[in-house]
Scaffold this motif. Sequence first.
Motif, short mmCIF file in Angstrom:
data_model
loop_
_atom_site.label_atom_id
_atom_site.label_comp_id
_atom_site.label_asym_id
_atom_site.label_seq_id
_atom_site.Cartn_x
_atom_site.Cartn_y
_atom_site.Cartn_z
N CYS A 195 1.38 -1.02 -0.09
CA CYS A 195 -0.04 0.18 -0.06
C CYS A 195 0.69 1.00 -0.12
CB CYS A 195 -0.65 -0.26 0.77
SG CYS A 195 -2.26 -1.30 0.72
N HIS A 196 0.48 1.65 -1.03
CA HIS A 196 1.85 3.05 -0.55
C HIS A 196 0.44 4.13 -2.70
CE1 HIS A 196 3.22 1.14 -4.25
NE2 HIS A 196 4.47 2.29 -5.02
N LEU A 197 1.24 5.66 -2.31
CA LEU A 197 0.82 6.31 -2.98
C LEU A 197 1.97 6.77 -3.74
CD1 LEU A 197 -0.19 9.27 -4.57
CD2 LEU A 197 -0.03 10.26 -2.49
N HIS A 198 1.68 6.86 -4.91
CA HIS A 198 3.07 6.64 -6.29
C HIS A 198 2.73 8.36 -6.97
CE1 HIS A 198 5.50 6.76 -9.68
NE2 HIS A 198 4.89 7.11 -11.00
N TYR A 199 3.57 9.63 -6.05
CA TYR A 199 3.08 10.55 -6.57
C TYR A 199 4.01 11.32 -7.28
CZ TYR A 199 2.63 15.72 -5.79
OH TYR A 199 2.46 16.43 -6.16
N GLU A 200 3.66 12.24 -8.76
CA GLU A 200 4.47 12.59 -9.72
C GLU A 200 4.12 14.24 -9.70
OE1 GLU A 200 3.20 10.33 -13.80
OE2 GLU A 200 4.31 8.62 -12.77
#
Length: 222
Positions: A195-200
């Motif tokens: 579980c994680h946010l991939h932030y671009e």
Amino acid sequence: TAQSLSDQATVAKDLRETLRAEAEATFEKAQRAAAAVEAALEEQQAHDATLRAQLATLITNQKHTEAEYQKGLEESGGALGSDAPAGWIAASGWAKPAGGYISDLFGPRAGSRHNGIDLAQSCGSPMYSAHAGTVVYAGNTGRSLGYLVRISHGDGVVTGYGHIQAGSIVVKIGDLVSAGTRIAKVGTTGTSTGCHLHYEVRIDGVAHDPLPFMRDRGVRLG
């Protein structure tokens, strides 16, 4: 006949005198009304000037307070530090998109390139828009990023939020969002091992490292 004409002349004279008196009274009344309006206008102008001066003072004080607050945060490592809550909005108008720790950095990795950073946090945790803008994508990519939201902030700047929990997206294409608006929940969809946010952050389509980009705007990630 002469007497009749004389009487009519007397009546006409009396009528003229009456009309003249009424006209003078009406003129004086109009003059008093005009003077009252002019006095009220002068008073209003003076009041407006006072309000403008007070507003200028308030704006100056606000800027000074915000500058001092920002400086204090930077010196103390407070809300700008890694312990800032998800959704916290800096004075720049940019917000921390999610909590958690950085589990993967921007740049090359084995056999590929990582175009964002990963913020590891439990599934179901909220994620937020990093800045005001327009939602340009919200749905399942069918690829490595799984469910994804992209937000355009103008001037070619677009932020992306990947691996979103299925069914948790609460915005749609065309929605206008503010900094700190909740947009979805952290998940592990697509090619993800946890579980994680991939932030671009992309500028004119080119991926930039989110860490220095956000740090320059008063927000530290991870």
